[in-house]
Design a protein around this motif. Sequence first.
Motif, PDB file in Angstrom:
ATOM      1  N   LEU A 190       6.370  -7.194  -1.014  1.00  0.00           N
ATOM      2  CA  LEU A 190       5.369  -8.070  -0.401  1.00  0.00           C
ATOM      3  C   LEU A 190       4.764  -8.980  -1.466  1.00  0.00           C
ATOM      4  O   LEU A 190       4.601  -8.557  -2.621  1.00  0.00           O
ATOM      5  N   PRO A 191       4.423 -10.198  -1.089  1.00  0.00           N
ATOM      6  CA  PRO A 191       3.784 -11.079  -2.082  1.00  0.00           C
ATOM      7  C   PRO A 191       2.387 -10.575  -2.436  1.00  0.00           C
ATOM      8  O   PRO A 191       1.754  -9.845  -1.660  1.00  0.00           O
ATOM      9  N   HIS A 192       1.899 -10.960  -3.589  1.00  0.00           N
ATOM     10  CA  HIS A 192       0.591 -10.499  -4.065  1.00  0.00           C
ATOM     11  C   HIS A 192      -0.550 -10.920  -3.145  1.00  0.00           C
ATOM     12  O   HIS A 192      -1.564 -10.222  -3.075  1.00  0.00           O
ATOM     13  N   ASP A 193      -0.389 -12.025  -2.443  1.00  0.00           N
ATOM     14  CA  ASP A 193      -1.463 -12.507  -1.564  1.00  0.00           C
ATOM     15  C   ASP A 193      -1.275 -12.081  -0.108  1.00  0.00           C
ATOM     16  O   ASP A 193      -1.932 -12.599   0.784  1.00  0.00           O
ATOM     17  N   ALA A 202       3.430   0.915   3.410  1.00  0.00           N
ATOM     18  CA  ALA A 202       3.168   0.762   1.975  1.00  0.00           C
ATOM     19  C   ALA A 202       2.564   2.043   1.396  1.00  0.00           C
ATOM     20  O   ALA A 202       2.913   2.459   0.287  1.00  0.00           O
ATOM     21  N   ALA A 203       1.677   2.688   2.147  1.00  0.00           N
ATOM     22  CA  ALA A 203       1.081   3.946   1.681  1.00  0.00           C
ATOM     23  C   ALA A 203       2.131   5.046   1.583  1.00  0.00           C
ATOM     24  O   ALA A 203       2.154   5.818   0.616  1.00  0.00           O
ATOM     25  N   LYS A 204       2.997   5.112   2.573  1.00  0.00           N
ATOM     26  CA  LYS A 204       4.042   6.138   2.576  1.00  0.00           C
ATOM     27  C   LYS A 204       4.983   5.999   1.392  1.00  0.00           C
ATOM     28  O   LYS A 204       5.406   6.991   0.801  1.00  0.00           O
ATOM     29  N   TRP A 205       5.301   4.766   1.020  1.00  0.00           N
ATOM     30  CA  TRP A 205       6.277   4.525  -0.035  1.00  0.00           C
ATOM     31  C   TRP A 205       5.638   4.208  -1.384  1.00  0.00           C
ATOM     32  O   TRP A 205       6.337   3.891  -2.341  1.00  0.00           O
ATOM     33  N   GLY A 206       4.306   4.284  -1.461  1.00  0.00           N
ATOM     34  CA  GLY A 206       3.627   4.095  -2.738  1.00  0.00           C
ATOM     35  C   GLY A 206       3.603   2.656  -3.230  1.00  0.00           C
ATOM     36  O   GLY A 206       3.595   2.423  -4.433  1.00  0.00           O
ATOM     37  N   THR A 207       3.567   1.697  -2.296  1.00  0.00           N
ATOM     38  CA  THR A 207       3.606   0.296  -2.699  1.00  0.00           C
ATOM     39  C   THR A 207       2.338  -0.485  -2.320  1.00  0.00           C
ATOM     40  O   THR A 207       2.365  -1.716  -2.323  1.00  0.00           O
ATOM     41  N   LEU A 208       1.255   0.219  -2.024  1.00  0.00           N
ATOM     42  CA  LEU A 208      -0.009  -0.487  -1.757  1.00  0.00           C
ATOM     43  C   LEU A 208      -0.501  -1.149  -3.041  1.00  0.00           C
ATOM     44  O   LEU A 208      -0.360  -0.577  -4.130  1.00  0.00           O
ATOM     45  N   PRO A 209      -1.085  -2.323  -2.922  1.00  0.00           N
ATOM     46  CA  PRO A 209      -1.619  -2.963  -4.134  1.00  0.00           C
ATOM     47  C   PRO A 209      -2.862  -2.228  -4.624  1.00  0.00           C
ATOM     48  O   PRO A 209      -3.550  -1.557  -3.849  1.00  0.00           O
ATOM     49  N   PRO A 210      -3.175  -2.340  -5.898  1.00  0.00           N
ATOM     50  CA  PRO A 210      -4.328  -1.627  -6.461  1.00  0.00           C
ATOM     51  C   PRO A 210      -5.655  -2.005  -5.808  1.00  0.00           C
ATOM     52  O   PRO A 210      -6.564  -1.185  -5.767  1.00  0.00           O
ATOM     53  N   ASP A 211      -5.768  -3.217  -5.284  1.00  0.00           N
ATOM     54  CA  ASP A 211      -7.034  -3.652  -4.684  1.00  0.00           C
ATOM     55  C   ASP A 211      -7.091  -3.446  -3.168  1.00  0.00           C
ATOM     56  O   ASP A 211      -8.007  -3.914  -2.507  1.00  0.00           O
TER      57      ASP A 211
END
Length: 99
Positions: free
Chosen positions: A40-43, A62-71
């Motif tokens: 996914l793009p940063h924005d 994203a939560a399941k695969w550990g790809t949520l952004p830090p913010d």
Amino acid sequence: MTVAHVAAINGHLPPDFDQWELANDRGYTVAHRAAKYGHLPHDFDQWELATPRGGWTVAHDAAKWGTLPPDFNNWELSDNHGVTVARVAAQNASQETMT
């Protein structure tokens, strides 16, 4: 599966891609696939896009695969069964610890 889904999986969507809601025959959007594979793009800001049956959102994937952004901060977003993004992230973290 659409060409856009394949491009999302492989990280080859164009920078100006904006059809995140395009769904495959199972209801998963291009954004779901990009989230699963960390493309996914940063924005990106359409975390609430959901599958029609269970309401599984892009944020859940994203939560399941550990790809949520830090913010990321929409932890209470829930699917049709009341499962929150926070719960999925916690389950993912505990499974990573166990492996």
